[in-house]
Write a protein that holds these residues in place. Structure first.
Motif, mmCIF file in Angstrom:
data_model
loop_
_atom_site.group_PDB
_atom_site.id
_atom_site.type_symbol
_atom_site.label_atom_id
_atom_site.label_comp_id
_atom_site.label_asym_id
_atom_site.label_seq_id
_atom_site.Cartn_x
_atom_site.Cartn_y
_atom_site.Cartn_z
ATOM 1 N N ASP A 596 0.880 -1.171 0.000
ATOM 2 C CA ASP A 596 0.000 0.000 0.000
ATOM 3 C C ASP A 596 0.919 1.223 0.000
ATOM 4 O O ASP A 596 1.630 1.476 0.982
ATOM 5 N N PHE A 597 0.898 1.993 -1.132
ATOM 6 C CA PHE A 597 1.838 3.110 -1.283
ATOM 7 C C PHE A 597 1.359 4.380 -0.586
ATOM 8 O O PHE A 597 2.083 5.384 -0.576
ATOM 9 N N GLY A 598 0.168 4.355 -0.034
ATOM 10 C CA GLY A 598 -0.316 5.500 0.708
ATOM 11 C C GLY A 598 -1.008 6.549 -0.127
ATOM 12 O O GLY A 598 -1.488 7.561 0.417
ATOM 13 N N ASP A 599 -1.065 6.337 -1.459
ATOM 14 C CA ASP A 599 -1.750 7.297 -2.334
ATOM 15 C C ASP A 599 -2.956 6.659 -3.016
ATOM 16 O O ASP A 599 -3.429 7.143 -4.045
ATOM 17 N N GLY A 600 -3.427 5.553 -2.432
ATOM 18 C CA GLY A 600 -4.553 4.853 -3.023
ATOM 19 C C GLY A 600 -4.159 3.765 -3.988
ATOM 20 O O GLY A 600 -5.017 3.086 -4.548
ATOM 21 N N ASN A 601 -2.867 3.583 -4.217
ATOM 22 C CA ASN A 601 -2.370 2.576 -5.142
ATOM 23 C C ASN A 601 -1.593 1.515 -4.382
ATOM 24 O O ASN A 601 -1.153 1.726 -3.240
ATOM 25 N N GLY A 602 -1.429 0.350 -5.006
ATOM 26 C CA GLY A 602 -0.704 -0.743 -4.382
ATOM 27 C C GLY A 602 -0.092 -1.654 -5.414
ATOM 28 O O GLY A 602 -0.185 -1.425 -6.626
ATOM 29 N N SER A 603 0.511 -2.744 -4.919
ATOM 30 C CA SER A 603 1.171 -3.703 -5.806
ATOM 31 C C SER A 603 1.325 -5.016 -5.069
ATOM 32 O O SER A 603 1.361 -5.057 -3.835
ATOM 33 N N ASN A 604 1.409 -6.123 -5.844
ATOM 34 C CA ASN A 604 1.696 -7.447 -5.300
ATOM 35 C C ASN A 604 3.069 -7.938 -5.703
ATOM 36 O O ASN A 604 3.400 -9.110 -5.474
ATOM 37 N N GLU A 605 3.892 -7.062 -6.308
ATOM 38 C CA GLU A 605 5.259 -7.426 -6.637
ATOM 39 C C GLU A 605 6.105 -7.417 -5.376
ATOM 40 O O GLU A 605 5.785 -6.749 -4.388
ATOM 41 N N ALA A 606 7.206 -8.144 -5.425
ATOM 42 C CA ALA A 606 8.102 -8.162 -4.267
ATOM 43 C C ALA A 606 8.776 -6.811 -4.082
ATOM 44 O O ALA A 606 8.828 -6.279 -2.967
ATOM 45 N N PRO A 608 8.436 -3.356 -6.025
ATOM 46 C CA PRO A 608 7.828 -2.569 -7.105
ATOM 47 C C PRO A 608 8.463 -1.182 -7.270
ATOM 48 O O PRO A 608 9.067 -0.628 -6.339
ATOM 49 N N LEU A 609 8.327 -0.642 -8.480
ATOM 50 C CA LEU A 609 8.682 0.746 -8.787
ATOM 51 C C LEU A 609 7.377 1.516 -8.911
ATOM 52 O O LEU A 609 6.503 1.165 -9.695
ATOM 53 N N HIS A 610 7.242 2.585 -8.121
ATOM 54 C CA HIS A 610 5.995 3.337 -8.114
ATOM 55 C C HIS A 610 6.273 4.817 -8.350
ATOM 56 O O HIS A 610 7.261 5.360 -7.835
ATOM 57 N N THR A 611 5.410 5.450 -9.132
ATOM 58 C CA THR A 611 5.526 6.881 -9.408
ATOM 59 C C THR A 611 4.384 7.625 -8.734
ATOM 60 O O THR A 611 3.209 7.324 -8.963
ATOM 61 N N TYR A 612 4.757 8.531 -7.858
ATOM 62 C CA TYR A 612 3.782 9.421 -7.234
ATOM 63 C C TYR A 612 3.551 10.619 -8.145
ATOM 64 O O TYR A 612 4.495 11.133 -8.776
ATOM 65 N N GLY A 616 4.453 15.258 -1.521
ATOM 66 C CA GLY A 616 3.778 15.052 -0.251
ATOM 67 C C GLY A 616 4.461 13.990 0.581
ATOM 68 O O GLY A 616 5.489 13.423 0.197
ATOM 69 N N THR A 617 3.860 13.727 1.740
ATOM 70 C CA THR A 617 4.355 12.708 2.660
ATOM 71 C C THR A 617 3.377 11.538 2.636
ATOM 72 O O THR A 617 2.181 11.724 2.898
ATOM 73 N N TYR A 618 3.892 10.341 2.341
ATOM 74 C CA TYR A 618 3.050 9.152 2.189
ATOM 75 C C TYR A 618 3.512 8.064 3.165
ATOM 76 O O TYR A 618 4.723 7.928 3.429
ATOM 77 N N LEU A 619 2.550 7.299 3.675
ATOM 78 C CA LEU A 619 2.874 6.160 4.544
ATOM 79 C C LEU A 619 2.800 4.892 3.699
ATOM 80 O O LEU A 619 1.718 4.442 3.325
ATOM 81 N N ALA A 620 3.952 4.333 3.387
ATOM 82 C CA ALA A 620 4.025 3.104 2.591
ATOM 83 C C ALA A 620 4.037 1.901 3.539
ATOM 84 O O ALA A 620 4.786 1.893 4.524
ATOM 85 N N ARG A 621 3.222 0.896 3.209
ATOM 86 C CA ARG A 621 3.072 -0.267 4.094
ATOM 87 C C ARG A 621 3.196 -1.550 3.285
ATOM 88 O O ARG A 621 2.610 -1.680 2.205
ATOM 89 N N LEU A 622 3.963 -2.504 3.823
ATOM 90 C CA LEU A 622 4.129 -3.823 3.205
ATOM 91 C C LEU A 622 3.617 -4.886 4.169
ATOM 92 O O LEU A 622 4.042 -4.947 5.324
ATOM 93 N N ILE A 623 2.671 -5.705 3.693
ATOM 94 C CA ILE A 623 2.219 -6.895 4.419
ATOM 95 C C ILE A 623 2.727 -8.106 3.646
ATOM 96 O O ILE A 623 2.421 -8.267 2.463
ATOM 97 N N ALA A 624 3.516 -8.951 4.319
ATOM 98 C CA ALA A 624 4.115 -10.117 3.657
ATOM 99 C C ALA A 624 3.751 -11.377 4.431
ATOM 100 O O ALA A 624 3.632 -11.359 5.658
ATOM 101 N N ASN A 625 3.570 -12.491 3.712
ATOM 102 C CA ASN A 625 3.260 -13.755 4.372
ATOM 103 C C ASN A 625 3.761 -14.907 3.521
ATOM 104 O O ASN A 625 4.252 -14.724 2.404
ATOM 105 N N ASN A 626 3.617 -16.099 4.069
ATOM 106 C CA ASN A 626 3.962 -17.321 3.336
ATOM 107 C C ASN A 626 2.890 -18.388 3.542
ATOM 108 O O ASN A 626 3.181 -19.579 3.489
ATOM 109 N N PHE A 627 1.667 -17.940 3.800
ATOM 110 C CA PHE A 627 0.509 -18.787 4.064
ATOM 111 C C PHE A 627 0.573 -19.473 5.422
ATOM 112 O O PHE A 627 -0.335 -20.219 5.779
#
Length: 729
Positions: A596-606, A608-612, A616-627
């Motif tokens: 979750d890049f904090g600007d309403g966009n996200g990705s499922n890549e390990a 990712p390259l993201h363009t804002y 501004g100031t954004y809170l980027a969040r990564l949730i990772a798991n292995n089931f």
């Protein structure tokens, strides 16, 4: 209180038609066949009723007492009854009452159900062991504990001295019981655990045997009022039965309240007729117990009866006849000489005859039990004297040292209710129902609720054995723990259930929702660095003369220590280049990502390259798991995008801005050859991309683009250049 009983005298003749007649008059030999939503009861035609037959039914809840109103009243010629008002997966109990000649009424009882589920847990087994025996038989006792756990019991072990008091032993038992009184508890006394004595009774009818008898029910009754104040009797031939105030022997001839615990005892103390010591006999018992549980000993499901008390209208053989019909079927129950068991195997047997402490007339004696091998697992015996089982060379206890015998009881005064075993119940369950029977559930004959009623043998035993899986292995790979096995049983197999040992609860918990038909199972989420114990049980749909139920084998066990770390730890870094941010995953043991890049966009890549599109100031969040496990991490990202810097520095022209005409033009100086040139909308979606080859001049048609803020982004020699573009509609 003093109790009077008819004296037991032997009528010679090993198999008597009169004995069979009395047994049949007292019995209704029930069987059941079941459909998807119906149960059909059938019974024998050995007796011609003199009045209508009545059928009763109740659901088994554990609290039932009495039968209520009859379910059906049938004519005297009826030999079956169809009940279409039943449901699958419900345990029912039936009683059929048949008035016969000579004012004798026959009764039959049956546990039945349609595809009853197998229990996940059976309860708590309190294993009370004589301490000196435990020291000599530690491996065999530990194997027994493993067998019990593999059958669904949670085992608690208590070591006691043979020299302590029954009061001290009961206090220790009560302390364990009080830890979880809501659970089913079964008490197994192994070795010469102190023997309580109680009462002023002679249930065999012999006044020279009047007084206190062994009373293991004392241990299983945790809230009854047991006193040692009133009985004063020394008339018995042996001082062992004397009972006087303050001597440590209890007054009660009947249990003062119903037993809370199921109870059984195996005690080879004081059996000098055997050449083996008590320790050696106990070892042999535990060996054959293990072999029976695991299907190594295979005994035909059939019953044998010999009743040498032909003149007794009590019909003692009913303890075999009516019970065995529900367990192995009417056609598999036969009247034969008890000594047939020396050469032929019968799962169930019953023998009675005039007795003494060391035998029953026409049946066998302690010497025969010591020297011969009687091939029966559950044998029930009756006759004078030997129901007082703590005597030297006692016949009842001696039977446990012979052949394949694993359980016995003095069955006749009172009558025993063994029919629940036909639907998978343990013999301890049946013993408790017999001991607590007030006469409202089952017609007991003489002696019901007497302190003398006891089970000798392992109370956790049941009669239906399924062979467990074989060659169980567990190996670790990147995906988890792979458990593999081979089939131990081939007939009517539904599949296999898997269990894992829970360190917190101390019991195995089932990890399969339904039986798996496969011969392998992957546990994808093992705990690293902790010994894991698995059970695999074979599941069979049993069809017995009592009904159908799912039956589990004892579990095959395997243990493994997982070494591959699977705990997810989430972390990431990032680098910024104007509005373009490169996120780099540094998580451990993860293979699934949610950004979750904090600007309403996200990705499922390990990574990712993201363009804002906006500073501004954004809170980027990564949730990772292995089931198996999941973790998250978040960081603040500062984005600064200059409106003019970049393109103007290169001498590039971007016009018009804002775009009103529907056309956007880009003109790059000679020699500027970007690696990429893109126009992105506010969500980061690429709306236009430059062709691979151009002369540095570009025209973008924006007529179909929604109005709003866009970003023109160019990559050139490892640098990113951006320019905000406003499209107005």
């Amino acid at each position: 209180m003093k109790y009077f009983y008819p004296v037991l005298l032997l009528l010679l003749g090993s198999v008597s038609l009169l004995a069979q007649s009395n047994d049949q008059l007292r019995s209704v030999q029930l069987e059941a066949t079941v459909g998807s939503n119906e149960i059909t009861l059938s019974w024998d035609d050995a007796v011609t009723p003199v009045n209508n037959i009545t059928v009763f039914r109740r659901e088994v809840t554990g609290e039932e007492n009495g039968w209520g109103t009859a379910l059906a009243t049938l004519d005297t010629f009826a030999l079956e009854y169809l009940d279409a008002t039943v449901l699958p997966n419900v345990l029912y109990e039936y009683r059929v009452v048949r008035p016969g000649p000579e004012n004798i009424t026959g009764y039959g009882y049956l546990f039945t159900g349609i595809e009853l589920p197998s229990p996940v847990q059976r309860g708590v087994l309190l294993l009370v062991v004589e301490d000196s025996l435990f020291a000599e038989l530690t491996p065999e006792i530990e194997r027994y504990r493993q067998d019990a756990r593999a059958d669904g019991w949670r085992v608690k072990t208590l070591l006691v001295s043979a020299d302590t008091t029954d009061v001290a032993v009961k206090a220790a038992i009560a302390e364990l019981y009080d830890q979880e009184p809501e659970q089913r508890h079964t008490l197994f006394l192994l070795g010469h655990v102190p023997v309580p004595y109680s009462g002023n009774l002679y249930p065999d009818g012999h006044t020279n045997h009047e007084g206190a008898w062994p009373a293991d029910g004392f241990y299983a009754d945790l809230d009854g009022n047991w006193t040692d104040q009133t009985v004063n009797n020394t008339v018995a031939n042996g001082t062992r039965n004397d009972n006087v105030p303050g001597d440590g022997k209890w007054d009660q001839s009947s249990i003062p309240s119903s037993l809370e615990l199921e109870i059984g005892r195996v005690d080879f103390h004081n059996l000098p007729q055997f050449s083996e010591t008590a320790t050696e006999l106990t070892r042999a018992y535990l060996d054959k117990n293990h072999a029976f549980r695991r299907g190594i000993i295979e005994i035909p499901h059939r019953g044998l009866i010999e009743n040498n008390f032909a003149s007794f209208a009590e019909g003692f053989g009913q303890n075999g006849l009516k019970n065995f019909a529900t367990m192995v079927g009417r056609d598999s129950t036969r009247y034969l000489d008890y000594n047939t068991l020396k050469t032929e195997s019968y799962l169930l047997s019953y023998g009675c005859g005039g007795g003494n402490f060391q035998g029953a007339g026409g049946i066998a004696n302690t010497t025969a039990m010591a020297n011969d091998s009687f091939q029966s697992v559950f044998t029930f015996l009756f006759g004078s004297y030997f129901g007082d089982w703590d005597a030297q060379n006692n016949f009842l206890r001696a039977s446990l040292g012979s052949g394949t015998v694993l359980a016995t009881a003095w069955a006749g005064r009172p009558n025993w209710a063994l029919h629940p075993m036909g639907l998978g119940a343990t013999i301890g369950f049946c013993a408790k129902r017999t001991q607590n029977n007030e006469g409202f559930s089952y017609i007991p004959g003489f002696g019901n609720r007497g302190v003398h009623v006891a089970l000798l043998g392992d109370p956790t035993l049941r009669m239906h054995i399924v062979k467990p899986p074989q060659q169980l292995t567990a190996t670790e790979n990147e995906d988890g723990i792979l458990i593999e096995w081979t089939a131990g049983e081939a007939d009517n197999i539904e599949g296999y259930h898997l269990y894992k040992f829970n360190q917190g609860s101390g019991e195995y918990t089932r990890i399969t929702q339904t039986p798996t038909p496969e011969l392998s199972y992957l546990d994808a989420c093992p705990t690293t660095g902790e010994d894991l114990q698995y059970l695999v049980k074979t599941i069979r749909l049993e069809s017995s003369p009592s009904g159908t139920f799912y039956n589990e084998s004892h579990g095959a066990e395997v243990e493994i220590l997982p070494m591959i770390e699977r705990e997810v730890t989430t972390a990431f870094t990032f680098t910024t280049n104007a509005g373009e941010v490169q996120f780099t995953d540094q998580s451990e043991n993860a293979n699934v990502y949610n950004w979750d890049f904090g600007d309403g966009n996200g990705s499922n890549e390990a990574s990712p390259l993201h363009t804002y599109t906006s500073s501004g100031t954004y809170l980027a969040r990564l949730i990772a798991n292995n089931f198996c496990t999941v973790d998250s991490s978040e960081q603040t990202v500062q984005v600064i995008i200059s409106d003019l810097a970049g393109f103007d520095e290169l001498g590039a022209r971007v016009f018009p801005n804002p775009v009103i005409s529907g056309q956007l033009y880009i003109s790059l100086p000679p020699g500027i050859e970007p690696e990429s040139l893109e126009l992105l909308d506010a969500t980061g979606q690429v709306r236009w991309r430059a062709a691979a080859e151009s002369n540095g001049n570009y025209r973008i048609a924006t007529e179909d683009f929604p109005g709003g803020m866009y970003v023109l982004k160019m990559h050139l020699k490892g640098q990113s250049y951006v320019r905000k573009i406003m499209i107005i509609k």
